[in-house]
Design an enzyme around this catalytic site. Structure first.
Site, mmCIF file in Angstrom:
data_model
loop_
_atom_site.group_PDB
_atom_site.id
_atom_site.type_symbol
_atom_site.label_atom_id
_atom_site.label_comp_id
_atom_site.label_asym_id
_atom_site.label_seq_id
_atom_site.Cartn_x
_atom_site.Cartn_y
_atom_site.Cartn_z
ATOM 1 N N ASP A 105 0.862 -1.182 0.000
ATOM 2 C CA ASP A 105 0.000 0.000 0.000
ATOM 3 C C ASP A 105 0.902 1.237 0.000
ATOM 4 O OD1 ASP A 105 -2.338 1.478 0.226
ATOM 5 O OD2 ASP A 105 -2.490 1.253 2.387
ATOM 6 N N GLY A 128 3.912 1.274 1.179
ATOM 7 C CA GLY A 128 5.279 0.786 0.946
ATOM 8 C C GLY A 128 6.161 0.871 2.186
ATOM 9 N N THR A 170 6.046 -0.672 5.056
ATOM 10 C CA THR A 170 6.362 -1.982 5.639
ATOM 11 C C THR A 170 7.527 -2.637 4.898
ATOM 12 O OG1 THR A 170 4.046 -2.269 6.239
ATOM 13 C CG2 THR A 170 5.397 -4.252 6.192
ATOM 14 N N LYS A 199 -1.196 -1.830 -4.588
ATOM 15 C CA LYS A 199 -2.019 -0.601 -4.621
ATOM 16 C C LYS A 199 -1.075 0.562 -4.896
ATOM 17 C CE LYS A 199 -4.855 -1.140 -0.745
ATOM 18 N NZ LYS A 199 -5.739 -0.513 0.263
ATOM 19 N N ASP A 235 -7.221 -8.713 6.347
ATOM 20 C CA ASP A 235 -8.219 -8.523 7.397
ATOM 21 C C ASP A 235 -8.673 -7.075 7.515
ATOM 22 O OD1 ASP A 235 -5.674 -7.545 8.492
ATOM 23 O OD2 ASP A 235 -6.803 -7.317 10.360
ATOM 24 N N ARG A 283 -10.213 -12.809 7.193
ATOM 25 C CA ARG A 283 -9.021 -13.429 6.595
ATOM 26 C C ARG A 283 -9.332 -14.746 5.899
ATOM 27 N NH1 ARG A 283 -4.408 -10.769 8.519
ATOM 28 N NH2 ARG A 283 -4.461 -10.061 10.670
#
Ligand code: IMP
Ligand code: MG
Length: 187
Positions: free
Chosen positions: A103, A105, A107, A131, A159, A165
């Site tokens: 998303d 980035g 992480t 994304k 989640d 999940r």
């Protein structure tokens, strides 16, 4: 609005499985004869990694990291920390980090830096969903399952506040809001 979350399927279970077979074939070709380690990011990537590793027809080792980047909501605060580190020795080995969704980035930017300290031969990234339009930092994703422009997604490992999940497909989620006078026993 009612208190129920709205889920709309955007990627079917069949489409996911088909795409994973393609990714598996590509990785098999690219890593033949090399010491491959796949590292899944918990919890979101656990189902994707389970299916992907069975679509790759070469020897490999598997490990997991757990990172904390999101609270229980839908927005990243940009702060990432490792809550479970790798256990295998990855020095001199080729690593593929397996992620559910990239998303902002943050992480992956953080994890790649940390993994490089272990001196692997190479580190590449495989994510199920990219994304790209929400990217805040530049991370190169080498294998992408699907590009999705926007929206918050759940299912197939992803989640919302630890729910959904287990769903076999991927859904776009619009969270429900508790109506005035809401009583938990209505659920
Ligand atoms: P990033 O650091 O913003 O790239 O976000 C990475 C993590 O946020 C992913 O590993 C997911 O666990 C979570 N995330 C980002 N977008 C979504 C989404 O649409 N649904 C569920 N989790 C998400
Ligand atoms: Mg998550």
């Amino acid at each position: 609005m009612s208190g129920k979350d709205q889920l709309t399927e955007i990627i079917s279970s069949d489409a996911i499985q088909h795409r994973i077979k393609e990714l598996g074939q590509q990785i098999t070709q690219d890593y033949k004869g090399r010491p491959l380690v796949m590292i899944g990011i918990l919890k979101g990537a656990f189902i994707f990694l389970a299916d992907l590793c069975r679509a790759v027809e070469i020897d490999m080792e598997i490990d997991f990291v757990r990172l904390h980047s999101y609270g229980s909501g839908m927005e990243s605060d940009g702060k990432v920390r490792i809550t479970k580190d790798i256990e295998l020795d990855i020095s001199g080995k080729d690593v593929i980090v397996v992620e559910d969704i990239v998303d902002t980035g943050y992480t992956l930017e953080y994890l790649i830096e940390v993994l490089k300290l272990h001196k692997p031969a190479s580190v590449k990234i495989c994510c199920l969903i990219d994304k790209k339009e929400r990217r805040k930092v530049d991370v190169q994703v080498d294998y992408v399952g699907f590009d999705v422009k926007k929206g918050f997604l759940v299912g197939y490992g992803l989640d919302y506040d630890e729910r959904y999940r287990h769903l076999p497909a991927i859904y776009h989620l619009v969270p429900g809001y508790e109506p005035e006078g809401y009583c938990p026993s209505d659920r």
